[in-house]
Design a protein around this motif. Structure first.
Motif, PDB file in Angstrom:
ATOM      1  N   ASP A  30       0.691  -1.264  -0.042  1.00 35.93           N
ATOM      2  CA  ASP A  30       0.034  -0.022   0.127  1.00 35.93           C
ATOM      3  C   ASP A  30       0.904   1.274   0.141  1.00 35.93           C
ATOM      4  O   ASP A  30       2.066   1.327   0.304  1.00 35.93           O
ATOM      5  N   PHE A  31       0.166   2.297  -0.416  1.00 36.68           N
ATOM      6  CA  PHE A  31       0.931   3.676  -0.461  1.00 36.68           C
ATOM      7  C   PHE A  31       1.494   3.925   0.651  1.00 36.68           C
ATOM      8  O   PHE A  31       2.896   4.479   0.589  1.00 36.68           O
ATOM      9  N   ILE A  60      -1.895  -0.283 -10.135  1.00 39.06           N
ATOM     10  CA  ILE A  60      -2.274   0.566  -9.147  1.00 39.06           C
ATOM     11  C   ILE A  60      -3.597   0.408  -8.941  1.00 39.06           C
ATOM     12  O   ILE A  60      -4.572   0.401  -9.880  1.00 39.06           O
ATOM     13  N   LYS A  61      -4.127  -0.032  -7.658  1.00 37.91           N
ATOM     14  CA  LYS A  61      -5.468  -0.291  -7.258  1.00 37.91           C
ATOM     15  C   LYS A  61      -5.844   0.924  -6.364  1.00 37.91           C
ATOM     16  O   LYS A  61      -5.142   0.965  -5.333  1.00 37.91           O
ATOM     17  N   LYS A  62      -7.114   1.512  -6.388  1.00 36.44           N
ATOM     18  CA  LYS A  62      -7.499   2.504  -5.736  1.00 36.44           C
ATOM     19  C   LYS A  62      -8.779   1.988  -5.125  1.00 36.44           C
ATOM     20  O   LYS A  62      -9.793   1.651  -5.875  1.00 36.44           O
ATOM     21  N   THR A  71      -4.767   3.052  -1.571  1.00 31.23           N
ATOM     22  CA  THR A  71      -3.850   2.904  -2.900  1.00 31.23           C
ATOM     23  C   THR A  71      -2.929   1.900  -2.801  1.00 31.23           C
ATOM     24  O   THR A  71      -2.114   1.663  -1.559  1.00 31.23           O
ATOM     25  N   SER A  72      -2.903   0.991  -3.546  1.00 32.59           N
ATOM     26  CA  SER A  72      -1.988  -0.415  -3.499  1.00 32.59           C
ATOM     27  C   SER A  72      -1.143  -0.488  -4.903  1.00 32.59           C
ATOM     28  O   SER A  72      -1.853  -0.250  -5.837  1.00 32.59           O
ATOM     29  N   TYR A  73      -0.104  -1.175  -4.814  1.00 32.02           N
ATOM     30  CA  TYR A  73       0.628  -1.408  -6.090  1.00 32.02           C
ATOM     31  C   TYR A  73       1.058  -3.028  -6.235  1.00 32.02           C
ATOM     32  O   TYR A  73       1.362  -3.402  -4.921  1.00 32.02           O
TER      33      TYR A  73
END
Length: 97
Positions: A30-31, A60-62, A71-73
């Motif tokens: 996550d961010f 990128i998942k919001k 937000t995660s990557y």
């Protein structure tokens, strides 16, 4: 074509190198965790991750968790293959005499 020509310009930044390195060994990050691990600003992470997403190297998942945005990557298959190729080229560069 020389070894240096095989290096991927998308990974030249230390921030992008850091993002990719973290994502290669983690599923989703996550961010806040990414920002903390790299010790960078919100804007710096946002701009570099957007560039990597545009190149299709990361996803990128919001989403919302409760009422808070999250937000995660994660690395894509293309990103994984491209980063491994970049690292292999760096290794070859180090081994040249």
């Amino acid at each position: 074509m020389g070894i240096i020509d095989k290096l991927n310009k998308d990974f030249e930044s230390r921030v992008r190198l850091g993002i990719m390195s973290i994502l290669m060994v983690n599923d989703w990050v996550d961010f806040t965790e990414m920002k903390t691990l790299l010790n960078i600003t919100d804007g710096n992470l946002a701009s570099h991750s957007a560039a990597l997403e545009k190149a299709a190297y990361i996803e990128i998942k919001k989403e919302f968790v409760g009422k808070k945005p999250k937000t995660s990557y994660r690395v894509t298959n293309l990103g994984r293959a491209s980063f491994i190729s970049h690292l292999n080229s760096l290794e070859k560069l180090f081994k040249t005499k």
